[in-house]
Design an enzyme around this catalytic site. Structure first.
Site, short mmCIF file in Angstrom:
data_model
loop_
_atom_site.label_atom_id
_atom_site.label_comp_id
_atom_site.label_asym_id
_atom_site.label_seq_id
_atom_site.Cartn_x
_atom_site.Cartn_y
_atom_site.Cartn_z
N PHE A 1 0.83 -1.22 0.00
CA PHE A 1 0.00 0.00 0.00
C PHE A 1 0.85 1.26 0.00
CE2 PHE A 1 -2.60 -3.24 2.35
CZ PHE A 1 -3.41 -3.55 1.28
N ILE B 1 2.81 -7.33 -5.42
CA ILE B 1 2.58 -7.12 -3.99
C ILE B 1 1.19 -7.61 -3.58
CG2 ILE B 1 4.26 -5.25 -3.88
CD1 ILE B 1 1.94 -3.25 -3.92
N GLY C 1 2.25 -0.02 -12.34
CA GLY C 1 2.94 -1.27 -12.62
C GLY C 1 2.58 -1.86 -13.97
N ARG D 1 -8.80 -0.37 -20.64
CA ARG D 1 -9.10 -1.78 -20.90
C ARG D 1 -8.74 -2.62 -19.68
NH1 ARG D 1 -6.46 -3.37 -26.21
NH2 ARG D 1 -8.22 -2.27 -27.11
N LYS E 1 -5.51 1.53 -17.79
CA LYS E 1 -5.22 2.52 -16.76
C LYS E 1 -4.98 1.79 -15.44
CE LYS E 1 -7.84 6.30 -18.88
NZ LYS E 1 -9.00 7.23 -18.76
N GLY F 1 -4.88 0.09 -9.04
CA GLY F 1 -4.51 -0.27 -7.68
C GLY F 1 -4.99 0.73 -6.63
N GLU F 2 -5.18 1.98 -7.03
CA GLU F 2 -5.46 3.00 -6.04
C GLU F 2 -6.81 3.68 -6.19
OE1 GLU F 2 -1.33 4.90 -4.89
OE2 GLU F 2 -1.21 3.97 -6.85
MO1 MOS Z 1 1.13 3.37 -3.98
S1 MOS Z 1 0.79 4.47 -2.24
O1 MOS Z 1 1.76 4.60 -5.00
O2 MOS Z 1 2.31 2.25 -3.57
#
Ligand code: MOS
Length: 696
Positions: free
Chosen positions: A236, A462, A505, A585, A658, A661-662
């Site tokens: 995170f 991760i 990533g 996508r 795009k 993860g966040e």
């Molecule tokens: Mo995320 S907080 O950019 O690993």
């Protein structure tokens, strides 16, 4: 470019290819690597927030059988003086925050190391400390830039005049507490020196990043540092930079001449592994008679430590979310005697959008407009900050699709109008956004004479699913079945790749893999499809995206929440969250859903549960374990409906993907706070929304 007609594997909801290893316990995490002759480290933490170490008496600790050494600032090897701040560990007797590492015990067993750490006597010369963030404080200053390199302040037009003459305006201050990253796997490092240099098994979001820091700290050629990190149990953001334990482990292994293992405890992580800064955010919005914004201001106050400047980019999303001719964003920082804050999932966007999207809800009510309609009326044609067109912008589509799926039309906008027995019920909406970026990465694609393919890249999984998604991307790019592709990640012997961070990533690594695959297929064509005896190999570079100079690139989403608030107890329940995202996508529908679901769950946790409580008398975060730092559990989470709209963005990267993860955490807390207002008529502007704030 992978054209959609070629696609066979990308997009499919494949199970994680590393899943069987994880559930059978054969995926080896950092601390689990077994090494001969290994020793264990345990730290001593400072018990003052500011001052100097007067003396350290390690004699009682040294006398415990099994103790090998006790490192302190007096006997620790000197690091490269270029290393400053948190990583200059045991380099001086200064104490910058409570919980800072001031000594390290190395012993034959973890138990002995831990017991001996208790026996180290540190005497301090204590100085008065300042640990409480205050908006009006005289020691606030303007940092040169905000994370990672954005302008600290932006302004256009005349916001004061525009607000003074606005038909409708609001002016509110929102606060978020400190939050701590709590990945399931605490940070851990093993270091072993040999004649070749030093090898680390480390839990991180980028092995090359750890290698660079270790090489710098110990004055080594980078090639003499190897970092191995194939499996990482979450980060995170807190594993996106090296923390003091990494340096201490390498140092200890050098001193004792044996391998050293060092795992942070959960409690350690509340002092030495980063956290999300608390924020104080004043937002002023003004509109004309039609609900069109004439002015937007977002002024942020936040903290860093005295050791390092970390200035979170909290007002960043306000610069591109809505159109308005008069605009102002600022960031001011206090350097306090506290641990250094760092990245935590969607730094900037996450706390910033809680404030902005709460304020938009308040403005909608002040204007007598539906909050979705208010947002649609203020949708910008171009990025208001840069003037660039958006490469794609799906916010309105997400709001409309979300409203349809959620059943928004049937909502009575009157606060406190819906009850179910002793429960007040309500619903809320908020927008979500996150930048779409990529960073340079390198990949090698290789085929041997038997037609087996290898793809090598120092990417990090991760828990995101990179093992699977990168294999899918390689399969399509090489046009060979998934089963014939052998992926290697998480080792500095592999080609350098960017961090698993900033939701970059897949975009960064995938671009390099697609390029390597393209070159390998070209080579294969040159050989008329016949693989030579020695096999073939190609290296692909995925660079910065040149289109980023022409387009504003962001992902968007719409978050909807349904809440129930108990009239008698103030208890808040969230039976339903719904998120619709426009994220390009989708590479793997199952893993994408998991990422977005996880982000939304973390947003729920932020809204209702999480809060790092600082004791101003001592200067540390006192609720430093899972008994007292509350994180949403399964029982706190109701139905979460995650979906996305089709979005074809040709400018962002060859995959058209795009980052996801966040964005899931962005906007969730505002949607819940807005729903709580709708249920109760009480506006909570200070997270978390605990029952005491609803019972007054
Ligand atoms: Mo995320 S907080 O950019 O690993």
């Amino acid at each position: 470019m992978i054209s959609s007609t070629q696609q066979r594997v990308v997009g499919q909801p494949l199970n994680r290819i590393d899943g069987p290893k994880k559930v059978t316990g054969t995926a080896t995490y950092a601390f689990e690597h077994s090494l001969d002759d290994v020793t264990y480290a345990f730290p001593v933490q400072s018990t003052i927030a500011k001052g100097r170490i007067g003396s350290v008496d390690a004699s009682a600790a040294q006398a415990i059988p099994g103790v090998i050494t006790v490192l302190t600032y007096e006997n620790a090897p000197r690091l490269n003086p270029q290393i400053e701040g948190e990583l200059a560990v045991l380099q001086s007797n200064a104490v910058a925050y409570r919980g800072q590492f001031v000594a390290l015990v190395v012993a034959e067993t973890l138990e002995v190391a831990r017991q001996a750490a208790e026996a180290v006597v540190v005497r301090y010369e204590e100085q008065p400390h300042h640990v409480v963030l205050r908006a009006g404080s005289s020691d606030l200053y303007k940092p040169d830039h905000v994370n990672p390199a954005y302008e600290t302040d932006t302004t256009s037009g005349d916001v004061e005049a525009a607000l003074a003459s606005a038909a409708v305006s609001i002016d509110h201050t929102y606060t978020t507490p400190a939050y701590h990253n709590n990945p399931l796997e605490p940070h851990a490092t093993i270091a072993r020196w040999s004649s070749d240099g030093v090898t680390l098994y480390d839990s991180n979001q980028g092995s090359h990043m750890i290698r660079d820091r270790v090489a710098q700290a110990f004055g080594l050629e980078p090639e003499r540092v190897r970092v191995i990190s194939p499996y990482v149990g979450g980060g995170f953001g807190s594993k996106g930079a090296a923390h003091p334990h990494v340096i201490l482990t390498v140092m200890a292994a050098q001193v004792v001449g044996r391998p050293v293992k060092f795992a942070l405890t959960r409690q350690h992580m509340f002092a030495v592994a980063g956290y999300r800064t608390p924020t104080i955010q004043r937002i002023r919005l003004g509109t004309d008679n039609d609900g069109r914004l004439v002015a937007i201001t977002h002024e942020v106050v936040e903290q860093s430590s005295t050791l390092e400047e970390f200035a979170e980019q909290t007002a960043l999303p306000t610069r591109m979310m809505y159109a308005a001719p008069n605009r102002l964003t600022t960031h001011r920082l206090a350097r306090l005697d506290v641990p250094t804050p760092a990245w935590m999932r969607a730094p900037g966007e996450c706390p910033g959008m809680y404030a902005l999207e709460s304020a938009m809800d308040e403005l909608a009510i002040a204007c007598g407009l539906d909050p979705i309609e208010l947002r649609i009326r203020n949708e910008p044609e171009i990025d208001p900050e840069t003037g660039h067109p958006f490469s794609s912008r799906g916010l309105v589509a997400c709001l409309r699709e979300g409203a349809r799926r959620f059943g928004w039309q049937s909502r009575n906008p009157q606060p406190g109008s819906q009850t179910d027995g002793r429960w007040l019920t309500g619903s809320g909406v908020a927008a979500s956004t996150y930048p779409t970026r990529r960073r340079p990465s390198t990949a090698i694609a290789r085929v041997d004479r038997d037609g087996r393919y290898s793809v090598l890249i120092d990417a990090s999984d991760i828990g995101t699913g990179a093992w699977t998604v990168l294999t899918q991307i390689a399969s399509d790019a090489l046009n060979v079945p998934l089963e014939r592709i052998h992926l290697e990640i998480g080792d500095t012997l592999l080609p350098r790749a960017s961090l698993a961070g900033g939701s970059m990533g897949t975009a960064s690594w995938g671009t390099a893999i697609v390029e390597a695959a393209r070159k390998l297929r070209e080579r294969l064509q040159e050989e008329h499809g016949v693989i030579p005896a020695g096999g073939l190999e190609a290296t692909g570079e995925g660079g910065e995206n040149p289109e980023a100079k022409r387009f504003a690139m962001h992902a968007f989403g719409a978050q909807f929440a349904e809440v129930r608030v108990n009239r008698d107890t103030g208890e808040v329940r969230v039976p339903r969250l719904l998120g619709v995202f426009a994220v390009g996508r989708i590479m793997n529908a199952k893993l994408a859903r998991s990422q977005l679901l996880g982000g939304m769950t973390m947003g729920l946790s932020m809204a209702l549960h999480e809060e790092s409580v600082l004791d101003p008398r001592f200067g540390d975060y006192v609720n430093h374990d899972f008994a007292e730092y509350h994180i949403a559990t399964n029982a706190d989470v109701g139905t979460i409906d995650v979906s996305w709209i089709d979005e074809d963005d040709p400018y962002i990267n060859p995959m058209g993907a795009k980052g996801i993860g966040e964005i899931g955490i962005v906007g969730t807390a505002a949607a819940i706070a807005n729903a709580v207002y709708h249920a109760t008529g009480i506006r909570v502007r200070d997270l978390p929304i605990t029952l005491d704030k609803l019972l007054s």
